[in-house]
Every structure is written in structure tokens, then in C-alpha cells.
Write a protein that holds these residues in place. Sequence first.
Motif, mmCIF file in Angstrom:
data_model
loop_
_atom_site.group_PDB
_atom_site.id
_atom_site.type_symbol
_atom_site.label_atom_id
_atom_site.label_comp_id
_atom_site.label_asym_id
_atom_site.label_seq_id
_atom_site.Cartn_x
_atom_site.Cartn_y
_atom_site.Cartn_z
ATOM 1 N N THR A 89 53.039 -37.956 28.550
ATOM 2 C CA THR A 89 51.642 -38.094 28.011
ATOM 3 C C THR A 89 51.154 -36.806 27.586
ATOM 4 N N VAL A 90 51.565 -35.662 28.647
ATOM 5 C CA VAL A 90 50.671 -34.473 28.163
ATOM 6 C C VAL A 90 50.950 -33.978 26.710
ATOM 7 N N GLU A 91 52.097 -34.352 26.276
ATOM 8 C CA GLU A 91 52.279 -33.868 24.773
ATOM 9 C C GLU A 91 51.130 -34.579 23.841
ATOM 10 N N VAL A 92 51.223 -35.788 24.003
ATOM 11 C CA VAL A 92 50.114 -36.528 23.253
ATOM 12 C C VAL A 92 48.632 -35.870 23.342
ATOM 13 N N GLU A 93 48.470 -35.904 24.660
ATOM 14 C CA GLU A 93 47.181 -35.187 24.776
ATOM 15 C C GLU A 93 46.713 -33.785 24.347
ATOM 16 N N ARG A 94 47.690 -32.801 24.461
ATOM 17 C CA ARG A 94 47.386 -31.602 23.816
ATOM 18 C C ARG A 94 47.442 -31.617 22.364
ATOM 19 N N SER A 95 48.332 -32.401 21.672
ATOM 20 C CA SER A 95 48.343 -32.675 20.315
ATOM 21 C C SER A 95 47.109 -33.302 19.861
ATOM 22 N N LEU A 96 46.565 -34.269 20.276
ATOM 23 C CA LEU A 96 45.198 -34.873 20.013
ATOM 24 C C LEU A 96 44.257 -33.754 20.049
ATOM 25 N N ARG A 97 44.178 -32.717 20.814
ATOM 26 C CA ARG A 97 43.184 -31.926 21.002
ATOM 27 C C ARG A 97 42.718 -30.795 19.820
ATOM 28 N N VAL A 98 43.965 -30.986 18.717
ATOM 29 C CA VAL A 98 43.986 -30.039 17.834
ATOM 30 C C VAL A 98 44.008 -30.704 16.549
ATOM 31 N N LEU A 99 44.216 -31.868 16.564
ATOM 32 C CA LEU A 99 44.297 -32.769 15.254
ATOM 33 C C LEU A 99 42.949 -33.368 14.713
ATOM 34 N N ASP A 100 43.041 -33.564 13.237
ATOM 35 C CA ASP A 100 41.925 -34.239 12.803
ATOM 36 C C ASP A 100 42.058 -35.853 12.520
ATOM 37 N N GLY A 101 43.135 -36.257 12.390
ATOM 38 C CA GLY A 101 43.580 -37.693 12.255
ATOM 39 C C GLY A 101 44.801 -38.089 12.896
ATOM 40 N N ALA A 102 45.042 -39.426 12.946
ATOM 41 C CA ALA A 102 46.505 -39.761 13.364
ATOM 42 C C ALA A 102 46.797 -41.164 12.831
ATOM 43 N N ILE A 103 48.043 -41.186 12.766
ATOM 44 C CA ILE A 103 48.493 -42.587 12.329
ATOM 45 C C ILE A 103 49.062 -43.223 13.680
ATOM 46 N N ILE A 104 48.842 -44.335 14.162
ATOM 47 C CA ILE A 104 49.341 -45.105 15.252
ATOM 48 C C ILE A 104 49.973 -46.246 14.710
ATOM 49 N N ILE A 105 51.220 -46.220 15.255
ATOM 50 C CA ILE A 105 52.317 -46.990 14.744
ATOM 51 C C ILE A 105 52.423 -48.175 15.579
ATOM 52 N N LEU A 106 52.481 -49.434 15.186
ATOM 53 C CA LEU A 106 52.751 -50.563 15.988
ATOM 54 C C LEU A 106 53.803 -51.428 15.445
#
Length: 696
Positions: A89-106
Motif C-alpha cells: 500500500t506504500v506504493e499507492v500512498e506515495r503515488s497519490l501524493r503527486v497525482l492530479d487525478g485517478a482511475i478507480i477500477i472496480l
Amino acid sequence: MKRRDPIERVRNIGIMAHIDAGKTTTTERILFYTGITHKMGEVDEGTAVMDWMAQEQERGITITSAATACRWKNCRINIIDTPGHVDFTVEVERSLRVLDGAIIILCGVGGVEAQSETVWRQADRYKIPRIAYINKMDRIGVNPERAIKQMEERFNIKPLVVQMPVGREEDFQGVIDLVHMKEIRYGDDVLGVKYKVEEIPPEYREQAEQKRIEMLEGLSDMSDSIMEKYLEGQDLSEEEIRIAIRKATLSLQVVPVLFGSSFKNKGVHPLLDAVVDYLPSPADVPPVIGYHPRTKAVEQRGPSDDEPFSAFVFKVMNDPYTGTLAFFRVYSGKTRVGSSVYNCTSEEEERISRLLEMHSNKRKDIEEVFTGDIAALTSTKVISTGDTLSVRNRPIIFSSIEFPEPVVSAFIEPRSRSEHLKLSESLNKLAKEDPTFKIKKDPMTGQTLVYGMGELHLEILMERMSREFGVKANLGNPQVAYKETITEEAEGEGKYIRQSGGRGQYGHCQIRIGPCKEGTDFEFMDETKGSVIPKEFISPIKDGIREAMESGVLAGFPMTQIKAVLTAGSFHEEDSTSIAFKIAGSMAFKDAAKRAQPTLLEPIMSLEVLTPEEYLGDVVGDLNSRRAKIASMESGGKTRTVRAFVPMSEMFGYATDLRTITQGRGLFTMEFFEYRPTAPSIMDKIVARIEGKISY
């Protein structure tokens, strides 16, 4: 220096989801359709471009976040594909810190699963606009309506359905775009390159009109202009609707919902259109707030090339060819190869010898970076995750990243004595890359302890150490990373006096300790009056207490949630030293902690189990035997979803047990929830075991 793309035509996005929802498969399709790759990589075949590590290809899971860039409709899209497994989950946390938008796949079958909720909360924390992509529309048992309802209930958001699927399961053919009112149909082309955009067939027209009305009604709640025209029965142009959806998405009022089947190559093109149309550019992001490293005054940087250069380091990686690679996001200004940047966190200046644009584990040399860019630099000095880079005459420090606490530990030792130094160097390199991987010496045995987020996390790191550094080590059985705290107030005294002929050592202090609020590791206050203890010795006392907290009085686990107050003490004109007061502070703390009713805290995990209905009773019975507290049970077709909170100590080997109970058909995910006090009977057993009174 001239920008490669106007800032308005840049998108920095992340792709995130529950494990096995189709993140990497979707990313591989995006790279293929945008011309970055000429052959689709497949996760199941171990050929995915974004899963470049050997362990990822062997296991079919994403372990490390991978960055790449592509172009779509004259836009540059920087993409970070993140892991779905909770251990990473650390990889998600640090990526989100620098992103402007996201695609959440369900997953269209599984809906909102445990890790989906985790990444959603992480994105909420950074206020990131999102679009949702319901994948696997071709799968048997797909239920997109259920997934949308779960989004509404569990995420507490307003899904805005902007497409209508054409068919489902094996009959899934494509989607109807409710903004443009066109059908996007994928025919017999296996690669999905050829598709038709045509008028909506008569059999779907009425249903599509109804879905469009529902979309406009939802949108009119967010837009006065849309509401006015809609109520008056006026026609709304495609551009007006698109702008209104974009505005509502950027303000976090709605989440556009799209459909597709990435594995069958259907629905990815409209998803790329939605990224361009609805997700923010760096210019849409508000100025970043920070502070001046010396004056502590509030500073801010706007998203402009004309502002002073500032960037945030979100990841550090060891590269066998280039040494240390520091991944960073530029928030303002620009810089180029040959110029110098100032590390405001470490107060070091570094000359940029090489700038790289990353494409998974491949790289391309570039000469310059601008506002909004995500790139990497080769570092010769110490750069760590969370550092802020700027120009020396306009320094700023951005808030760092909060990483979760590791919950398991294990002893590690090299297989041969000659590899002790090599093992230590390898562990330090891995710890620099991964802030959730920690190393510590056991004070009682002198052995090396490694801490991680789970069994898989430690296992992967051991494999990496063998493959990347050539170090083979023996890893003990994973143990729970308990903590200690106190439940009552108590006073303690520490007096350190040493006389050895010449100048001696003298330090003396009295402290009062007590529990502090949850989530706070340590608080320190000085209540001494006058010059009882000179000011220069206060900080060493605090350091001594902190050092003593690293090894608790019950079983040697780190202590937390403690408030310490310095109340009195004395000093010697000639013999008092900083080291003497540091030792006195440590002695005083240990003296007080023994009388403050210490107790153990154990990590509690949030668990979600998906099981066929016929095994529900056995699954719940097994969970109860593991001291689990059942939070809820939900039904979805012939499956049941059990949510529970369970101590980490009870979950070792659960994967094998669940497979046995459900004949291989059960699935589970879990993540760290919180630390809770351990029951006295359990605590006594743990303490006795640590002290060697009973065997493992």
C-alpha cells in the motif's frame, strides 16, 4: 527552454484498485492503443510491460508502482500503475501524493472490494478527482448496478453514469456514450483496434434516452446552467454537458462511471477520452502550500513555469546501472541538466547530471523538466522519499508522506559469516526505497530484526535481496509487531553519577509520565522552574526518554502513546554533560514505566472474506476461533462477504486454512486497521514467551 506540451494538455493520473480487478491489464491496453507498445502484454503470461520485476511476472501481481507516459488526443498522459495487494500500500500512498487525478477500477462481478475502499480513502485524503471504470463486463455473474450502488453507499459519493453497457457477460459488445448519444461497438477485431461509432440501434434507443435523463438530472444538481436549460426543455450541447461534468468532477461532487472489458479489449478508448475530458491538468490544481525551512513562514507555489522551481521526491529506487534514482513531481518552475537543485530537507545542493523520463523499467534521457512533469534524476548525494527540491534562494518544504506502521517482524541472518556486511548494506538500500520496511537490532540478543507490512512483503524483499544484491539470508518465522504503552500516570527518577579520577559525569532528573491521545507517539514538556537544569541539557533528557521507549519494560517492544513531563532535577557545575543527562532521562523513564501499569498493544486487521454461501457457517466459526469481531455479512448472488476485525497474531497461515474450509473457492483481503490493548491472558502468554518461559 520550451515546453513539450502546454500545461493544460498534461494529465498526471494513477490507476488503482483491489487486487486482480484489472489495473495492469487496463494499463497495457492504454499503452498499446496510444502507440507506446506494439504488442499487448498479459499479466497471466508474465509479459506485462508495467510488471517488469521478475517477482511480478512470476506471481502475476503488481509489487512496485511503475511510471510511464503516452499521448492521446494531443494530450500527454503520465500514468502510474499501482499495486492492489495491501502489503504494498506504500506504493499507492506515495503515488497519490503527486497525482492530479485517478482511475478507480472496480470488478463488475466483485464490485467494491476491501482494497477498493482503502485506495478510495487514500485518494480522499489527497482530494484527488476520480473516474470509475467498471471492468470485466464480459464475466459471468457481472452486476454493474450492484457495483454502482456499493460505490454510493461505501464511498459516500454521487456516481454519475455517463455510459450504458451494450449487453453483458459473453454478449458484451461495447457502450453507449450518453453525452454524445452514440454507440461505440467493438466487432470481431480481437485486438479491439477497430471499432465503430454509430447511431444507437432502435432496440437500445429508449433505454439510452432514460439513462441520459438520469445523467442530466444528476448533473443539474451540480450546475445551475444545466438545471435551467433542462427544466425549460432546451437542448443541451455535447460541449456544455462535457464542461459541466468536468467541473463537477474536479470539485469532487461527482464521479463519472464508465464500463468495459480490458482483457477483451473493449471500452479502453472511451476511458482515455474520459481522462482527457474529465480529469484535471496541473493547471487545475490549486497552489501547493509549504513552509520556509528556516523562518517556518507559510509559502506557496502556483502551477506555473514562471514560478521558482520546486519539486517533491515521492520515490527512491536503487538501479544497478545508474545508482540511486529519485522520482519527483515538479510543482512549479523548470530546471534542466547541468543546473543545481537545493534539497531543502537535507540542506544539500545537488547538480543535475541526468534527467530521465521513465517507461516502466526503461528510461529515456531528457534535457529539461517543467511544471507538472513527473521524471527521475540520478542522485549522487542523499535524497530520500519525502524530500523537497527547490532553488537555494527560494527554499520551501512541502508536507511529507505519512506511511503506515509495519505489523510483522522476523529475525534475519546471512547464510555465511562473510556476508554480514553485504547483508547490512542490502537491507539499508531496501529500507531507503521502502519506508514501510524497517530494520532494528534486538537489544537483548543483538540479532537483526526486519519489519514489514505482511508475510508476502517480507518474502518479496528477501527474493529481491537475493536477485538484485546476490545476498542469501535466512528469515525466521514472521512474528507480530506488538507495541507497548502505559495506562496510568507514574513518576520516575534517574541519577547518573560516574567518577573516574579526572572530570566525572553527573546527570539527575525527575519525570512524570502518563498516557497521551491515540495516534500520538510521544509528547514532551518541561515544567522545571528557574535554573534547576540548564536549558542545554533539556534536549538530551528528551532524547534519552525517546531512546528508552524503543525497548519497552514488558517484553522489549517499542513504546507509544506516552506523554513525559520533566518536573525536577539537579546538575553539577563541572561534571554535568549532555551524555550524562541523556542516560539519566533514560533511567528515569524506565523507572517510571514499570510503575505506570504497562500493557501490550496488538495490531488489529480489517478483514474481508468472500465465500460461497454453503461455507459461510464454517468460515464464521473459524473467524470466531481467531478472536475476530464480525462487523457485517452481505449477500451477492450465491456468495457471501464477511467483514471482520481480527488480531494479526491469529492470521498467520489463514490463506491455507480458508482454502481448506471452502475447497479452494474462498478469497480474502486484509489491511491494518489500528492498534488495540491486548487481553491480559493473551498478554501474559506473549510476555512469558518473550522471556523464554515457554518455547515457541
